[in-house]
Design an enzyme around this catalytic site. Structure first.
Site, PDB file in Angstrom:
ATOM      1  N   ASP A  30       0.851  -1.191   0.000  1.00 55.74           N
ATOM      2  CA  ASP A  30       0.000   0.000   0.000  1.00 55.74           C
ATOM      3  C   ASP A  30       0.890   1.247   0.000  1.00 55.74           C
ATOM      4  O   ASP A  30       1.908   1.311   0.701  1.00 55.74           O
ATOM      5  CB  ASP A  30      -0.903  -0.006   1.242  1.00 55.74           C
ATOM      6  CG  ASP A  30      -2.066   0.966   1.105  1.00 55.74           C
ATOM      7  OD1 ASP A  30      -3.214   0.502   1.026  1.00 55.74           O
ATOM      8  OD2 ASP A  30      -1.814   2.190   1.077  1.00 55.74           O
ATOM      9  N   ASN A  85     -12.853  -3.014   3.039  1.00 58.75           N
ATOM     10  CA  ASN A  85     -13.785  -1.910   3.247  1.00 58.75           C
ATOM     11  C   ASN A  85     -14.827  -1.935   2.128  1.00 58.75           C
ATOM     12  O   ASN A  85     -14.461  -1.924   0.944  1.00 58.75           O
ATOM     13  CB  ASN A  85     -13.033  -0.574   3.235  1.00 58.75           C
ATOM     14  CG  ASN A  85     -12.064  -0.455   4.404  1.00 58.75           C
ATOM     15  OD1 ASN A  85     -12.344  -0.913   5.510  1.00 58.75           O
ATOM     16  ND2 ASN A  85     -10.909   0.158   4.164  1.00 58.75           N
ATOM     17  N   GLN A  92     -14.087   2.803   1.994  1.00 62.02           N
ATOM     18  CA  GLN A  92     -13.583   2.327   0.699  1.00 62.02           C
ATOM     19  C   GLN A  92     -13.339   3.540  -0.187  1.00 62.02           C
ATOM     20  O   GLN A  92     -14.221   4.395  -0.341  1.00 62.02           O
ATOM     21  CB  GLN A  92     -14.589   1.381   0.025  1.00 62.02           C
ATOM     22  CG  GLN A  92     -14.027   0.800  -1.281  1.00 62.02           C
ATOM     23  CD  GLN A  92     -14.938  -0.237  -1.939  1.00 62.02           C
ATOM     24  OE1 GLN A  92     -16.050  -0.483  -1.477  1.00 62.02           O
ATOM     25  NE2 GLN A  92     -14.451  -0.836  -3.009  1.00 62.02           N
ATOM     26  N   VAL A  94     -11.100   3.061  -3.214  1.00 58.04           N
ATOM     27  CA  VAL A  94     -10.853   2.526  -4.556  1.00 58.04           C
ATOM     28  C   VAL A  94     -11.915   1.456  -4.810  1.00 58.04           C
ATOM     29  O   VAL A  94     -11.957   0.440  -4.087  1.00 58.04           O
ATOM     30  CB  VAL A  94      -9.428   1.937  -4.679  1.00 58.04           C
ATOM     31  CG1 VAL A  94      -9.226   1.362  -6.076  1.00 58.04           C
ATOM     32  CG2 VAL A  94      -8.373   3.001  -4.377  1.00 58.04           C
ATOM     33  N   HIS A  98     -10.537  -5.156  -2.908  1.00 58.30           N
ATOM     34  CA  HIS A  98      -9.168  -5.467  -2.485  1.00 58.30           C
ATOM     35  C   HIS A  98      -9.180  -5.856  -1.015  1.00 58.30           C
ATOM     36  O   HIS A  98      -9.949  -5.319  -0.221  1.00 58.30           O
ATOM     37  CB  HIS A  98      -8.225  -4.287  -2.718  1.00 58.30           C
ATOM     38  CG  HIS A  98      -8.754  -2.991  -2.185  1.00 58.30           C
ATOM     39  ND1 HIS A  98      -9.726  -2.258  -2.833  1.00 58.30           N
ATOM     40  CD2 HIS A  98      -8.460  -2.309  -1.055  1.00 58.30           C
ATOM     41  CE1 HIS A  98     -10.008  -1.189  -2.136  1.00 58.30           C
ATOM     42  NE2 HIS A  98      -9.253  -1.189  -1.036  1.00 58.30           N
ATOM     43  N   HIS A 100      -6.972  -5.858   2.360  1.00 56.91           N
ATOM     44  CA  HIS A 100      -5.800  -5.294   3.037  1.00 56.91           C
ATOM     45  C   HIS A 100      -5.214  -6.385   3.945  1.00 56.91           C
ATOM     46  O   HIS A 100      -5.952  -6.978   4.748  1.00 56.91           O
ATOM     47  CB  HIS A 100      -6.199  -4.131   3.949  1.00 56.91           C
ATOM     48  CG  HIS A 100      -6.801  -2.950   3.254  1.00 56.91           C
ATOM     49  ND1 HIS A 100      -6.084  -1.788   3.022  1.00 56.91           N
ATOM     50  CD2 HIS A 100      -8.044  -2.722   2.759  1.00 56.91           C
ATOM     51  CE1 HIS A 100      -6.877  -0.903   2.422  1.00 56.91           C
ATOM     52  NE2 HIS A 100      -8.070  -1.447   2.251  1.00 56.91           N
TER      53      HIS A 100
END
Ligand code: 5GP
Length: 112
Positions: A30, A85, A92, A94, A98, A100
């Site tokens: 990240d 998220n 969230q 993006v 995804h 994390h």
């Protein structure tokens, strides 16, 4: 044109520190880490958010999830946290699903 930053990383149009990649997912550090180790695991085929997900239509999401233990092992993480998220109200930013992976220190449990 899709402005999805993760698609640009997958296409190598934007650089990233990639730790794992296969045909269906990619994992990279990240850009704004929230822990000593903070890596994102991303299905290559875009699904915007978990609420949109269906197992039949989005096998890459299942695949990305299945690779989390492998990526954690590459990172040398025995204990780690996985976060997804879903939606703006859950932070969230993006809209391309995804996971994390957070670790590299003892993590406290501090839900709001
Ligand atoms: P979200 O808030 O949607 O759950 O997580 C998006 C994550 O993507 C954030 O932690 C953010 O720091 C990360 N991110 C956004 N843009 C980039 C980028 O260009 N490169 C990398 N490596 N991470 C990014």
């Amino acid at each position: 044109m899709d402005n999805d930053i993760f698609l640009k990383i997958i296409a190598r149009e934007v650089p990233a520190d990639i730790v794992y990649e296969d045909e269906h997912c990619i994992a990279f550090h990240d850009i704004a880490p929230k822990a000593p180790t903070h890596v994102l695991v991303i299905p290559k085929r875009k699904t915007p958010k978990l609420s949109d997900f269906t197992p039949d239509k989005d096998p890459d999401v299942m695949h990305a999830f299945s690779k989390i233990p492998h990526v954690a092992k590459i990172l040398g993480l025995e204990d780690f946290r996985v976060i997804l998220n879903n939606g703006e109200g859950a932070c969230q930013t993006v809209f391309h699903i995804h996971f994390h992976i957070l670790g590299g220190k003892r993590l406290a449990w501090q839900p709001d």
